[in-house]
Design a protein around this motif. Structure first.
Motif, PDB file in Angstrom:
ATOM      1  N   MET A 186       0.861  -1.201   0.000  1.00 15.27           N
ATOM      2  CA  MET A 186       0.000   0.000   0.000  1.00 15.27           C
ATOM      3  C   MET A 186       0.892   1.244   0.000  1.00 15.27           C
ATOM      4  O   MET A 186       1.837   1.334   0.776  1.00 15.27           O
ATOM      5  CB  MET A 186      -0.865  -0.033   1.271  1.00 15.27           C
ATOM      6  CG  MET A 186      -2.008   0.950   1.277  1.00 15.27           C
ATOM      7  SD  MET A 186      -3.298   0.473   0.122  1.00 15.27           S
ATOM      8  CE  MET A 186      -4.282   1.974   0.139  1.00 15.27           C
ATOM      9  N   THR A 187       0.602   2.194  -0.840  1.00 14.36           N
ATOM     10  CA  THR A 187       1.422   3.400  -0.850  1.00 14.36           C
ATOM     11  C   THR A 187       0.604   4.598  -0.379  1.00 14.36           C
ATOM     12  O   THR A 187      -0.614   4.582  -0.355  1.00 14.36           O
ATOM     13  CB  THR A 187       1.962   3.701  -2.259  1.00 14.36           C
ATOM     14  OG1 THR A 187       0.847   3.943  -3.106  1.00 14.36           O
ATOM     15  CG2 THR A 187       2.791   2.559  -2.778  1.00 14.36           C
ATOM     16  N   SER A 188       1.301   5.609   0.018  1.00 11.94           N
ATOM     17  CA  SER A 188       0.690   6.868   0.433  1.00 11.94           C
ATOM     18  C   SER A 188       1.719   7.941   0.161  1.00 11.94           C
ATOM     19  O   SER A 188       2.910   7.725   0.369  1.00 11.94           O
ATOM     20  CB  SER A 188       0.377   6.830   1.929  1.00 11.94           C
ATOM     21  OG  SER A 188       0.271   8.146   2.435  1.00 11.94           O
ATOM     22  N   SER A 189       1.264   9.106  -0.290  1.00 15.74           N
ATOM     23  CA  SER A 189       2.246  10.152  -0.587  1.00 15.74           C
ATOM     24  C   SER A 189       2.993  10.587   0.679  1.00 15.74           C
ATOM     25  O   SER A 189       4.087  11.123   0.607  1.00 15.74           O
ATOM     26  CB  SER A 189       1.578  11.348  -1.262  1.00 15.74           C
ATOM     27  OG  SER A 189       0.654  11.935  -0.395  1.00 15.74           O
ATOM     28  N   LEU A 190       2.391  10.319   1.864  1.00 17.11           N
ATOM     29  CA  LEU A 190       3.079  10.661   3.116  1.00 17.11           C
ATOM     30  C   LEU A 190       4.404   9.928   3.246  1.00 17.11           C
ATOM     31  O   LEU A 190       5.345  10.433   3.837  1.00 17.11           O
ATOM     32  CB  LEU A 190       2.234  10.249   4.325  1.00 17.11           C
ATOM     33  CG  LEU A 190       1.147  11.191   4.780  1.00 17.11           C
ATOM     34  CD1 LEU A 190       0.481  10.611   6.006  1.00 17.11           C
ATOM     35  CD2 LEU A 190       1.732  12.556   5.094  1.00 17.11           C
ATOM     36  N   PHE A 191       4.431   8.702   2.749  1.00 16.21           N
ATOM     37  CA  PHE A 191       5.622   7.876   2.941  1.00 16.21           C
ATOM     38  C   PHE A 191       6.366   7.659   1.634  1.00 16.21           C
ATOM     39  O   PHE A 191       7.276   6.850   1.554  1.00 16.21           O
ATOM     40  CB  PHE A 191       5.223   6.536   3.566  1.00 16.21           C
ATOM     41  CG  PHE A 191       4.605   6.709   4.917  1.00 16.21           C
ATOM     42  CD1 PHE A 191       5.397   6.939   6.027  1.00 16.21           C
ATOM     43  CD2 PHE A 191       3.231   6.692   5.068  1.00 16.21           C
ATOM     44  CE1 PHE A 191       4.829   7.131   7.271  1.00 16.21           C
ATOM     45  CE2 PHE A 191       2.659   6.883   6.315  1.00 16.21           C
ATOM     46  CZ  PHE A 191       3.452   7.108   7.423  1.00 16.21           C
ATOM     47  N   ASP A 192       5.939   8.406   0.630  1.00 15.93           N
ATOM     48  CA  ASP A 192       6.406   8.180  -0.723  1.00 15.93           C
ATOM     49  C   ASP A 192       7.581   9.100  -1.015  1.00 15.93           C
ATOM     50  O   ASP A 192       7.433  10.174  -1.572  1.00 15.93           O
ATOM     51  CB  ASP A 192       5.233   8.471  -1.664  1.00 15.93           C
ATOM     52  CG  ASP A 192       5.596   8.192  -3.098  1.00 15.93           C
ATOM     53  OD1 ASP A 192       6.514   7.401  -3.330  1.00 15.93           O
ATOM     54  OD2 ASP A 192       4.943   8.794  -3.974  1.00 15.93           O
ATOM     55  N   PHE A 193       8.766   8.687  -0.586  1.00 15.71           N
ATOM     56  CA  PHE A 193       9.939   9.466  -0.951  1.00 15.71           C
ATOM     57  C   PHE A 193      11.063   8.499  -1.270  1.00 15.71           C
ATOM     58  O   PHE A 193      11.053   7.352  -0.852  1.00 15.71           O
ATOM     59  CB  PHE A 193      10.312  10.496   0.116  1.00 15.71           C
ATOM     60  CG  PHE A 193      10.388   9.952   1.508  1.00 15.71           C
ATOM     61  CD1 PHE A 193       9.238   9.665   2.224  1.00 15.71           C
ATOM     62  CD2 PHE A 193      11.610   9.743   2.112  1.00 15.71           C
ATOM     63  CE1 PHE A 193       9.305   9.172   3.517  1.00 15.71           C
ATOM     64  CE2 PHE A 193      11.681   9.245   3.404  1.00 15.71           C
ATOM     65  CZ  PHE A 193      10.524   8.958   4.105  1.00 15.71           C
ATOM     66  N   HIS A 194      12.009   8.992  -2.053  1.00 12.82           N
ATOM     67  CA  HIS A 194      13.012   8.099  -2.607  1.00 12.82           C
ATOM     68  C   HIS A 194      14.100   7.831  -1.589  1.00 12.82           C
ATOM     69  O   HIS A 194      14.739   8.736  -1.101  1.00 12.82           O
ATOM     70  CB  HIS A 194      13.614   8.733  -3.855  1.00 12.82           C
ATOM     71  CG  HIS A 194      12.556   9.185  -4.799  1.00 12.82           C
ATOM     72  ND1 HIS A 194      11.804   8.313  -5.533  1.00 12.82           N
ATOM     73  CD2 HIS A 194      12.080  10.418  -5.073  1.00 12.82           C
ATOM     74  CE1 HIS A 194      10.922   8.989  -6.256  1.00 12.82           C
ATOM     75  NE2 HIS A 194      11.067  10.270  -5.989  1.00 12.82           N
TER      76      HIS A 194
ATOM     77  N   ILE B   6      -3.036   3.422   6.502  1.00 17.61           N
ATOM     78  CA  ILE B   6      -3.118   3.887   5.112  1.00 17.61           C
ATOM     79  C   ILE B   6      -4.296   3.227   4.380  1.00 17.61           C
ATOM     80  O   ILE B   6      -5.075   3.899   3.700  1.00 17.61           O
ATOM     81  CB  ILE B   6      -1.784   3.590   4.372  1.00 17.61           C
ATOM     82  CG1 ILE B   6      -0.642   4.398   5.016  1.00 17.61           C
ATOM     83  CG2 ILE B   6      -1.901   3.944   2.886  1.00 17.61           C
ATOM     84  CD1 ILE B   6       0.741   4.086   4.459  1.00 17.61           C
TER      85      ILE B   6
ATOM     86  N   ARG C  65       6.927   2.250   8.808  1.00 18.80           N
ATOM     87  CA  ARG C  65       7.689   3.405   8.330  1.00 18.80           C
ATOM     88  C   ARG C  65       7.393   4.657   9.149  1.00 18.80           C
ATOM     89  O   ARG C  65       6.266   4.879   9.598  1.00 18.80           O
ATOM     90  CB  ARG C  65       7.352   3.666   6.859  1.00 18.80           C
ATOM     91  CG  ARG C  65       7.948   2.632   5.926  1.00 18.80           C
ATOM     92  CD  ARG C  65       7.638   2.937   4.475  1.00 18.80           C
ATOM     93  NE  ARG C  65       6.208   2.777   4.184  1.00 18.80           N
ATOM     94  CZ  ARG C  65       5.681   2.987   2.964  1.00 18.80           C
ATOM     95  NH1 ARG C  65       6.443   3.375   1.958  1.00 18.80           N
ATOM     96  NH2 ARG C  65       4.385   2.814   2.779  1.00 18.80           N
TER      97      ARG C  65
ATOM     98  N   ARG D  36       8.076   8.936   9.053  1.00 21.98           N
ATOM     99  CA  ARG D  36       8.555  10.050   8.253  1.00 21.98           C
ATOM    100  C   ARG D  36       8.530  11.338   9.066  1.00 21.98           C
ATOM    101  O   ARG D  36       7.487  11.775   9.537  1.00 21.98           O
ATOM    102  CB  ARG D  36       7.661  10.221   7.031  1.00 21.98           C
ATOM    103  CG  ARG D  36       8.192  11.303   6.163  1.00 21.98           C
ATOM    104  CD  ARG D  36       7.232  11.825   5.145  1.00 21.98           C
ATOM    105  NE  ARG D  36       7.886  12.956   4.531  1.00 21.98           N
ATOM    106  CZ  ARG D  36       8.086  13.113   3.244  1.00 21.98           C
ATOM    107  NH1 ARG D  36       7.620  12.258   2.393  1.00 21.98           N
ATOM    108  NH2 ARG D  36       8.721  14.164   2.789  1.00 21.98           N
TER     109      ARG D  36
ATOM    110  N   TRP E 298      -2.534  16.548   2.268  1.00 19.54           N
ATOM    111  CA  TRP E 298      -1.302  16.106   1.663  1.00 19.54           C
ATOM    112  C   TRP E 298      -1.380  14.702   1.100  1.00 19.54           C
ATOM    113  O   TRP E 298      -0.551  14.295   0.309  1.00 19.54           O
ATOM    114  CB  TRP E 298      -0.237  16.167   2.764  1.00 19.54           C
ATOM    115  CG  TRP E 298       1.139  16.278   2.295  1.00 19.54           C
ATOM    116  CD1 TRP E 298       1.569  16.771   1.106  1.00 19.54           C
ATOM    117  CD2 TRP E 298       2.298  15.889   3.018  1.00 19.54           C
ATOM    118  NE1 TRP E 298       2.929  16.722   1.055  1.00 19.54           N
ATOM    119  CE2 TRP E 298       3.400  16.185   2.210  1.00 19.54           C
ATOM    120  CE3 TRP E 298       2.520  15.334   4.267  1.00 19.54           C
ATOM    121  CZ2 TRP E 298       4.704  15.924   2.613  1.00 19.54           C
ATOM    122  CZ3 TRP E 298       3.805  15.098   4.662  1.00 19.54           C
ATOM    123  CH2 TRP E 298       4.896  15.393   3.839  1.00 19.54           C
ATOM    124  N   SER E 299      -2.342  13.925   1.534  1.00 13.63           N
ATOM    125  CA  SER E 299      -2.389  12.515   1.113  1.00 13.63           C
ATOM    126  C   SER E 299      -3.820  12.102   0.814  1.00 13.63           C
ATOM    127  O   SER E 299      -4.760  12.844   1.062  1.00 13.63           O
ATOM    128  CB  SER E 299      -1.803  11.619   2.199  1.00 13.63           C
ATOM    129  OG  SER E 299      -2.626  11.651   3.345  1.00 13.63           O
TER     130      SER E 299
END
Lengths: 323, 323
Positions: free
Chosen positions: A1-9, B191, B240, B242, B322-323
């Protein structure tokens, strides 16, 4: 599951797990302790303790192994200070883990005992990661307890409670809790020229360059501390700041907060009190420095990076791998 | 110019600039001070000081304005404690800014003087952002200085040096520096179900829910502290983490380190000592809570968020945006 909150490289899972002193599997339960938790811990089967002499860790040392754990019966000859025992926490099997200052002189220990300070333990990789993290917790708490034997408010005698996680004044009742000092440590990047800013403190080993750093002061944000310290030490103005990783640093009890900063100026005006040199390094100079160190250790006449495991090393490595 | 180092999605420039107590335009120069810096500051033209009575800020108050700044001649009637004056730093025009504890009783001040604590100053927006940040710095330093009148190592008397940025023992010379306590404060997100985890301390105003939080302990990373505190208080496992923003919190001298955490479990096991309630909130419940509060303030029988300016409010708002 992705979320922009945790979406960094990220080149890896969590940079804070890749620095020295960060691993520690103990369950601390520091807020859930009975008054007799230290006595109960010492009475438990299989209990072991770290012993500290003059602030250094005592280890049993032979050519193969370094063992920093003592059973209670092994401590007696080191003259332990029972009132100042620290309860670090519990292993997964419920076994308690303690730390205790001892009166033995660290410089006259008999083989196989030796004493080593934090920097030596970590640079020479004398302990495994989990034990090194437990050492960091122990050393920070011991220093804080020894520096707070008396009440700052009235001068009365403080006593240690709940295994060194609280000190209470016998005279006025003033209660204090362990101290951790946040430090901002930053790799400042000139994005356009692809350079990073490193400095040399006069206290560093020969040739070593590292990130700039300084204590976060009361009443400032982490980002503000990054900008203020960089400006004070190098004259470089910083714009955007990005948190990257943190690291416990037990010399004596800091929390290193590692950030990237975006340079908004180029001309360096070094703080001559703090730094012996401060300059921009290219990407390839930085890569060579890290690779040379990994291959051979420091070489006279060349530059060298902070040791592997230092958060400054991580910031440099991840800049190269990551951008 | 872009770089993947700084390339992450933000609804605004830097979240740490959008919280209370974070703005402060003073140049502190705390590492570059002469022994007589306080005397020189008091002798400067146009110098002004904050005055603290019983830990509260003294302000000149009428229906229109709240003025927290005193010229030296105005301080005399408040019975200032000159030895404990704090030099905060310098305005852009070079004017020094000080803070000084006074012996006047905060409960018997005469109009137009009043005394207000940090929470009141910020909830009632009594000061502009820059003065509120200067107050935070002043209050943190004052509390630390007052709690460290005696040496923790030997019990001797400490004296304040360089405007309260250092205390030195008259007996043994042990030197200490201001203390800042890092606190992890986290909005934990489920999420998949699009929920956030909030709790209620018994000390909160009626109906208020906020992020979980706790002190970073010696020997742990920020990420470890987020996971440990969340597990202890709610039973929720966090994956995770952040970092999002930081905030100086002068009650008494903390650094709030605001993070998002990714929930890896769902069933809550609340710490009944610490929390009166702990539960998951949907995105729309959270949005309604924030909007209701902005429109009308707390309404009896409904939930309310932490005040605007609190980093917990920021974490909730930015999750929604933000998400």
């Amino acid at each position: 599951m992705t979320s922009s909150l945790f979406d960094f490289h990220l080149p890896h899972a969590e940079p804070s797990t890749l620095v020295a002193f960060a691993e520690n599997s103990l369950d601390r339960r520091s807020e859930y302790r009975a008054a007799d938790c230290v006595e109960a811990a010492f009475a438990a089967a299989n209990v072991h303790a770290f012993a500290f002499a003059g602030g250094k860790l005592v280890v049993k040392h032979d050519e193969q192994i370094v063992d920093p754990l003592f059973a209670p019966y092994e401590l007696a000859s080191l003259d332990p200070i029972a009132d100042e025992a620290i309860l670090l926490g519990y292993l997964k099997n419920g076994e308690p883990r303690l730390a205790i200052p001892v009166k033995a002189d660290p410089d006259t220990l008999h083989e196989p005992l030796r004493a080593a300070d934090g920097r030596t333990l970590y640079r020479q990789q004398m302990l495994g990661d989990d034990l090194l993290g437990q050492f960091a917790q122990a050393s920070s708490l011991l220093t804080w307890n020894l520096n707070n034997r008396f009440c700052g408010k009235c001068g009365g005698a403080n006593r240690s409670e709940i295994g060194g996680y609280r000190r209470v004044c016998e005279a006025c009742g003033h209660t204090i809790f362990p101290r951790t000092d946040p430090v901002a440590i930053m790799l400042v990047i000139d994005i356009e020229r692809d350079l990073c800013l490193l400095g040399r403190s006069p206290h560093f080993p020969e040739g070593m360059y590292s990130c700039l750093a300084g204590f976060v002061e009361p009443g400032e944000t982490i980002e503000h501390a990054v900008r203020r310290e960089t400006l004070e030490e190098s004259g470089i103005r910083v714009g955007r700041v990005r948190y990257h990783a943190s690291q416990p640093w037990p010399m004596p009890h800091s929390l290193m907060i590692g950030c990237y900063g975006e340079a908004k100026s180029f001309d360096i005006h070094r703080d001559e009190q703090e730094l012996e040199d401060c300059r921009w390094f290219t990407r390839s100079e930085t890569a060579e420095m890290l690779e040379r160190n990994a291959a051979t250790g420091a070489v006279s006449g060349t530059t060298s990076p902070p040791p592997k495991g230092a958060i400054a090393h991580r910031l440099m490595r991840d800049w190269l791998d990551w951008s």
